[in-house]
Scaffold this active site. Structure first.
Site: not given
Ligand code: COA
Ligand code: OAS
Length: 173
Positions: A94, A140
Protein backbone atom coordinates in the site's frame (compact mmCIF):
# COMPACT_ATOMS: atom_id res chain seq x y z
CA UNK A 1 -8.87 -18.01 -18.47
CA UNK A 2 -5.28 -18.97 -17.54
CA UNK A 3 -4.16 -15.39 -18.32
CA UNK A 4 -6.85 -13.93 -16.13
CA UNK A 5 -5.99 -16.22 -13.22
CA UNK A 6 -2.21 -15.89 -13.48
CA UNK A 7 -1.93 -14.15 -10.08
CA UNK A 8 -4.51 -16.30 -8.25
CA UNK A 9 -2.23 -18.86 -6.63
CA UNK A 10 0.37 -16.47 -5.22
CA UNK A 11 -2.39 -14.43 -3.57
CA UNK A 12 -3.81 -17.33 -1.58
CA UNK A 13 -5.48 -15.99 1.56
CA UNK A 14 -5.59 -12.50 0.06
CA UNK A 15 -9.08 -12.13 -1.36
CA UNK A 16 -8.77 -8.43 -2.10
CA UNK A 17 -5.51 -8.91 -4.01
CA UNK A 18 -7.06 -11.76 -5.95
CA UNK A 19 -10.14 -9.78 -6.95
CA UNK A 20 -8.20 -6.65 -7.90
CA UNK A 21 -5.73 -8.61 -10.03
CA UNK A 22 -8.43 -10.68 -11.68
CA UNK A 23 -10.18 -7.40 -12.57
CA UNK A 24 -6.87 -5.97 -13.85
CA UNK A 25 -6.07 -8.96 -16.05
CA UNK A 26 -9.58 -8.91 -17.49
CA UNK A 27 -9.28 -5.17 -18.25
CA UNK A 28 -5.90 -5.87 -19.94
CA UNK A 29 -7.47 -8.61 -22.05
CA UNK A 30 -10.36 -6.39 -23.16
CA UNK A 31 -8.04 -3.46 -23.94
CA UNK A 32 -5.88 -5.69 -26.15
CA UNK A 33 -8.79 -7.54 -27.78
CA UNK A 34 -9.85 -7.01 -31.41
CA UNK A 35 -12.06 -3.94 -32.01
CA UNK A 36 -15.55 -5.54 -31.64
CA UNK A 37 -14.66 -7.17 -28.31
CA UNK A 38 -12.94 -4.00 -27.16
CA UNK A 39 -16.06 -1.92 -27.94
CA UNK A 40 -18.29 -4.43 -26.16
CA UNK A 41 -15.92 -4.37 -23.20
CA UNK A 42 -15.93 -0.59 -22.72
CA UNK A 43 -18.58 -0.72 -19.93
CA UNK A 44 -16.29 -3.16 -18.10
CA UNK A 45 -13.33 -0.77 -18.49
CA UNK A 46 -15.46 2.03 -17.04
CA UNK A 47 -16.40 -0.29 -14.16
CA UNK A 48 -12.69 -1.09 -13.61
CA UNK A 49 -11.85 2.63 -13.45
CA UNK A 50 -14.67 3.39 -11.05
CA UNK A 51 -14.29 0.43 -8.71
CA UNK A 52 -10.56 -0.26 -8.65
CA UNK A 53 -9.24 3.28 -9.16
CA UNK A 54 -11.86 5.56 -7.61
CA UNK A 55 -13.33 3.39 -4.88
CA UNK A 56 -10.38 1.16 -3.90
CA UNK A 57 -7.72 3.81 -4.77
CA UNK A 58 -5.54 1.34 -6.65
CA UNK A 59 -4.28 2.91 -9.89
CA UNK A 60 -2.92 -0.03 -11.84
CA UNK A 61 -3.66 0.98 -15.44
CA UNK A 62 -4.60 -1.82 -17.84
CA UNK A 63 -1.79 -0.73 -20.24
CA UNK A 64 0.90 -1.53 -17.70
CA UNK A 65 3.16 -4.44 -18.61
CA UNK A 66 3.04 -6.81 -15.65
CA UNK A 67 4.53 -10.31 -15.51
CA UNK A 68 2.69 -13.25 -13.98
CA UNK A 69 2.24 -13.89 -10.27
CA UNK A 70 1.96 -10.31 -9.07
CA UNK A 71 1.30 -10.20 -5.33
CA UNK A 72 -0.77 -7.26 -4.19
CA UNK A 73 -0.95 -6.80 -0.43
CA UNK A 74 -3.43 -4.27 0.99
CA UNK A 75 -3.20 -2.15 -2.16
CA UNK A 76 -4.84 1.09 -1.11
CA UNK A 77 -3.01 4.22 -2.21
CA UNK A 78 -1.10 2.39 -4.93
CA UNK A 79 -0.28 4.43 -8.06
CA UNK A 80 1.61 2.86 -10.97
CA UNK A 81 2.48 4.79 -14.15
CA UNK A 82 1.32 2.84 -17.19
CA UNK A 83 4.81 2.92 -18.76
CA UNK A 84 6.18 0.94 -15.85
CA UNK A 85 7.38 -2.56 -16.66
CA UNK A 86 6.95 -5.09 -13.86
CA UNK A 87 8.54 -8.53 -14.00
CA UNK A 88 7.23 -11.83 -12.69
CA UNK A 89 6.53 -12.64 -9.05
CA UNK A 90 6.74 -9.07 -7.78
CA UNK A 91 5.12 -7.92 -4.52
CA UNK A 92 3.46 -4.52 -4.24
CA UNK A 93 2.00 -3.04 -1.06
CA UNK A 94 0.00 0.00 0.00
CA UNK A 95 0.78 3.71 -0.35
CA UNK A 96 3.32 3.10 -3.07
CA UNK A 97 4.06 5.12 -6.19
CA UNK A 98 5.96 3.87 -9.22
CA UNK A 99 6.20 6.61 -11.80
CA UNK A 100 7.98 9.44 -13.57
CA UNK A 101 10.11 12.18 -12.06
CA UNK A 102 8.23 14.87 -13.93
CA UNK A 103 5.44 15.03 -16.46
CA UNK A 104 7.04 14.60 -19.86
CA UNK A 105 5.74 14.79 -23.46
CA UNK A 106 3.47 11.89 -24.38
CA UNK A 107 5.45 8.82 -25.50
CA UNK A 108 8.63 9.69 -23.57
CA UNK A 109 9.78 6.59 -21.72
CA UNK A 110 10.44 7.70 -18.19
CA UNK A 111 9.03 5.12 -15.77
CA UNK A 112 10.87 2.38 -13.88
CA UNK A 113 11.50 -1.19 -14.94
CA UNK A 114 11.10 -3.64 -12.09
CA UNK A 115 12.79 -7.03 -12.50
CA UNK A 116 11.56 -10.45 -11.41
CA UNK A 117 11.05 -11.52 -7.77
CA UNK A 118 11.25 -7.96 -6.44
CA UNK A 119 9.66 -7.32 -3.05
CA UNK A 120 8.51 -3.74 -2.63
CA UNK A 121 7.64 -2.66 0.91
CA UNK A 122 4.83 -0.39 2.01
CA UNK A 123 5.08 3.41 1.44
CA UNK A 124 7.71 3.18 -1.29
CA UNK A 125 8.30 5.70 -4.09
CA UNK A 126 10.24 4.57 -7.18
CA UNK A 127 10.77 7.30 -9.78
CA UNK A 128 12.31 7.74 -13.21
CA UNK A 129 13.62 5.54 -16.04
CA UNK A 130 15.56 3.35 -13.63
CA UNK A 131 15.89 -0.41 -13.26
CA UNK A 132 15.26 -2.34 -10.08
CA UNK A 133 17.22 -5.56 -10.51
CA UNK A 134 15.68 -8.98 -10.08
CA UNK A 135 15.54 -10.30 -6.55
CA UNK A 136 15.82 -6.84 -5.01
CA UNK A 137 14.03 -5.90 -1.78
CA UNK A 138 12.89 -2.32 -1.33
CA UNK A 139 12.47 -1.44 2.35
CA UNK A 140 9.29 0.14 3.63
CA UNK A 141 9.29 3.90 3.17
CA UNK A 142 12.17 4.00 0.68
CA UNK A 143 12.49 6.60 -2.07
CA UNK A 144 14.32 5.04 -5.02
CA UNK A 145 15.61 7.29 -7.81
CA UNK A 146 18.66 5.31 -8.96
CA UNK A 147 19.15 1.81 -10.36
CA UNK A 148 19.04 -0.97 -7.77
CA UNK A 149 21.43 -3.90 -8.34
CA UNK A 150 20.08 -7.45 -8.61
CA UNK A 151 19.57 -9.06 -5.24
CA UNK A 152 20.10 -5.81 -3.34
CA UNK A 153 18.17 -4.71 -0.29
CA UNK A 154 17.77 -0.95 -0.25
CA UNK A 155 16.29 1.29 2.43
CA UNK A 156 15.79 4.96 3.16
CA UNK A 157 15.44 8.27 1.37
CA UNK A 158 17.38 8.35 -0.85
CA UNK A 159 17.52 4.55 -0.90
CA UNK A 160 20.91 3.02 -0.10
CA UNK A 161 22.08 -0.56 -0.44
CA UNK A 162 22.37 -2.38 2.89
CA UNK A 163 22.82 -5.90 1.56
CA UNK A 164 23.34 -7.76 -1.72
CA UNK A 165 22.29 -11.41 -1.95
CA UNK A 166 24.13 -13.78 -4.25
CA UNK A 167 21.84 -14.46 -7.18
CA UNK A 168 21.48 -18.04 -8.44
CA UNK A 169 23.44 -18.71 -11.66
CA UNK A 170 21.35 -18.58 -14.82
CA UNK A 171 20.96 -22.07 -16.25
CA UNK A 172 20.93 -23.01 -19.91
CA UNK A 173 17.87 -24.85 -21.22
C1 COA B 1 14.13 -3.76 4.08
C2 COA B 1 13.75 -5.02 4.82
C3 COA B 1 13.33 -6.12 3.81
C4 COA B 1 15.01 -5.44 5.57
O1 COA B 1 14.78 -6.55 6.36
P1 COA B 1 16.05 -7.29 7.03
O2 COA B 1 16.94 -7.82 5.95
O3 COA B 1 15.51 -8.23 8.04
O4 COA B 1 16.87 -6.08 7.65
P2 COA B 1 17.18 -5.76 9.18
O5 COA B 1 15.92 -5.65 9.95
O6 COA B 1 18.25 -6.70 9.63
O7 COA B 1 17.78 -4.28 9.08
C5 COA B 1 19.05 -4.02 8.53
C6 COA B 1 19.32 -2.53 8.71
O8 COA B 1 18.45 -1.78 7.87
C7 COA B 1 17.59 -0.91 8.63
N1 COA B 1 16.27 -0.97 8.04
C8 COA B 1 15.50 -2.08 7.83
N2 COA B 1 14.38 -1.76 7.19
C9 COA B 1 14.42 -0.42 7.01
C10 COA B 1 13.54 0.49 6.39
N3 COA B 1 12.39 0.09 5.83
N4 COA B 1 13.91 1.80 6.34
C11 COA B 1 15.07 2.22 6.88
N5 COA B 1 15.96 1.39 7.49
C12 COA B 1 15.62 0.09 7.53
C13 COA B 1 17.65 -1.47 10.06
O9 COA B 1 17.39 -0.47 10.99
C14 COA B 1 19.05 -2.00 10.11
O10 COA B 1 19.92 -0.92 10.30
P3 COA B 1 21.28 -1.07 11.21
O11 COA B 1 22.11 -2.11 10.50
O12 COA B 1 21.86 0.31 11.18
O13 COA B 1 20.83 -1.52 12.54
C15 COA B 1 12.56 -4.80 5.80
O14 COA B 1 12.97 -4.10 6.95
C16 COA B 1 11.41 -4.01 5.16
O15 COA B 1 11.37 -2.77 5.14
N6 COA B 1 10.47 -4.79 4.57
C17 COA B 1 9.31 -4.23 3.89
C18 COA B 1 8.09 -5.10 4.15
C19 COA B 1 6.88 -4.26 4.44
O16 COA B 1 6.62 -3.24 3.85
N7 COA B 1 6.10 -4.72 5.38
C20 COA B 1 4.87 -4.08 5.71
C21 COA B 1 3.81 -5.11 5.67
S1 COA B 1 2.29 -4.36 5.36
C1 OAS C 1 0.92 -5.10 7.34
C2 OAS C 1 1.52 -6.46 7.24
O1 OAS C 1 2.35 -6.84 8.01
O2 OAS C 1 1.02 -7.25 6.24
C3 OAS C 1 1.61 -8.49 6.01
C4 OAS C 1 1.44 -8.80 4.56
N1 OAS C 1 1.44 -10.19 4.35
C5 OAS C 1 2.54 -8.14 3.73
O3 OAS C 1 3.61 -8.74 3.54
O4 OAS C 1 2.30 -7.04 3.28
Amino acid sequence: MRDILQDWKVNTGNTKGRLVLLSFRLAQKIRRAPKPIFWLGIPYLVFYRLLIEWVLCIELPWNTQVGPSLRLYHGMGLVVNDQTVIGRNVALRHNTTIGVKETLPFGTRAAPTIGDDVDIGAHVVILGPITVGSGARIGAGSVVVKDVPEGATVVGNPARVIHIATMPEATCA
